[in-house]
Design an enzyme around this catalytic site. Sequence first.
Site, PDB file in Angstrom:
ATOM      1  N   ASP A 246       5.851   4.449  -4.294  1.00 37.18           N
ATOM      2  CA  ASP A 246       4.710   4.030  -3.478  1.00 37.18           C
ATOM      3  C   ASP A 246       4.496   4.928  -2.260  1.00 37.18           C
ATOM      4  O   ASP A 246       5.412   5.143  -1.461  1.00 37.18           O
ATOM      5  CB  ASP A 246       4.947   2.593  -3.023  1.00 37.18           C
ATOM      6  CG  ASP A 246       3.700   1.921  -2.487  1.00 37.18           C
ATOM      7  OD1 ASP A 246       2.901   2.587  -1.816  1.00 37.18           O
ATOM      8  OD2 ASP A 246       3.532   0.720  -2.740  1.00 37.18           O
TER       9      ASP A 246
ATOM     10  N   SER B  77      -1.331   3.394  -2.462  1.00 37.82           N
ATOM     11  CA  SER B  77      -0.924   2.240  -3.258  1.00 37.82           C
ATOM     12  C   SER B  77      -2.159   1.561  -3.859  1.00 37.82           C
ATOM     13  O   SER B  77      -2.925   2.199  -4.571  1.00 37.82           O
ATOM     14  CB  SER B  77      -0.098   1.284  -2.387  1.00 37.82           C
ATOM     15  OG  SER B  77       0.544   0.308  -3.183  1.00 37.82           O
TER      16      SER B  77
END
Length: 408
Positions: free
Chosen positions: A218, A68
């Site tokens: 993500d 991320s």
Amino acid sequence: MEATSSSISVALQPPTYGNLITVLSIDGGGIRGLIPATILTFLESELQKLDGEEARIADYFDVIAGTSTGGLVTAMLTSPNEKNRPLFAAKDIKDFYLKQGPKIFPQNRCPLFPHVTKIIEALSGPKYNGKYLHSLVKEKLGNTRLHQTLTNVVIPTFDIKQLQPTVFSSFEVKKNPSIDALLSDVCIATSAAPTYLPAHYFQTRHPSGEVRDFNLIDGGVAANNPALIAIGEVTKEVSRGSPDFFPIKPEEFGRFLVISLGTGSSKAEKKYDARVAAKWGVLSWLTEGGSTPIFDVFTQASADMVHFHLSTVFQALRTEKSYLRIQDDTLRGNVSSVDIATKKNLDLLVKVGQGLLKKPVSRVNLDTGVFEPSSEETNEEALIRFAKILSQERLLRHARSPHGHMVP
């Protein structure tokens, strides 16, 4: 023999010429990426004291892993500029977050009804459309692809169509060209936090002409702390007999040098409990207390499981000094948010990172899950020690390598 600034222009020689395998890992956490960025700024400054002002983080690590926001930091540390040097110095990454954070996460313009606004957003789509982030990442990273990074990288994502993790790995791309994606696409994908930013679709084309589709979100839902995945990628290379790595027996796990940087958490706040959560429906799991409990749970669980495992292994082998986890689990209020990018909060996050440097090295209590001081050494002192080890390891490899051309 002493390291010189001129030696930095030579690529890091593979571990087979040295004594260690060096790993840097950076957690996910949205705007809280400012915390590891602040710590990396300190580490890089220490490396520069030893090896000259041109020294960069990517010059010392065999693999840098990030999930991320950590994936974005990883890409910025390892993408080449026109001189084939890292696109960003560590201090530039901190400045990037301070300048671009408020534009990536524009704040709610209806502060009188924040809870109502959050419910509407939860029902209508992602909180942010991601357009500014996407254009910014594409502008900064350009046409750089996975195979072009200056050191090996490992960036996890999750494919929602295949329902399985997709790991973008420099090691794997040599055998599987279909994952040789643009780094910008990889960064956009690994940062696509559910409810916050939209899922990301893109394609790659194999040299044979075959097209591969990616439907990604993500990487934090699979591995918010990517340290173990990075070690796993290295272990695969060793087991395949790669000439870049020396054989590793189980009892030699301590030959890994691992720095793992967290982005902070509100674990110590204990803001959720079963009696309250037992009454939650979908909206509460998405919006309770102005946060997103379901996402907090997933990311914290994966990060902690990795740290539990690595702490146990390094402690069992009595090589704790080779593993450094820097994390603050005492964040409270806005500073624990992944997307509150006001100037006040950004300044607080920098202070959290600076404060962590002064705190003692801590290890997780395997019974309570709480970080507890483990020595009198501070994180700052530990990073100074690691910087010396990293510099010496680099020097050793170049001295032993026929390609190093080190200056005595």
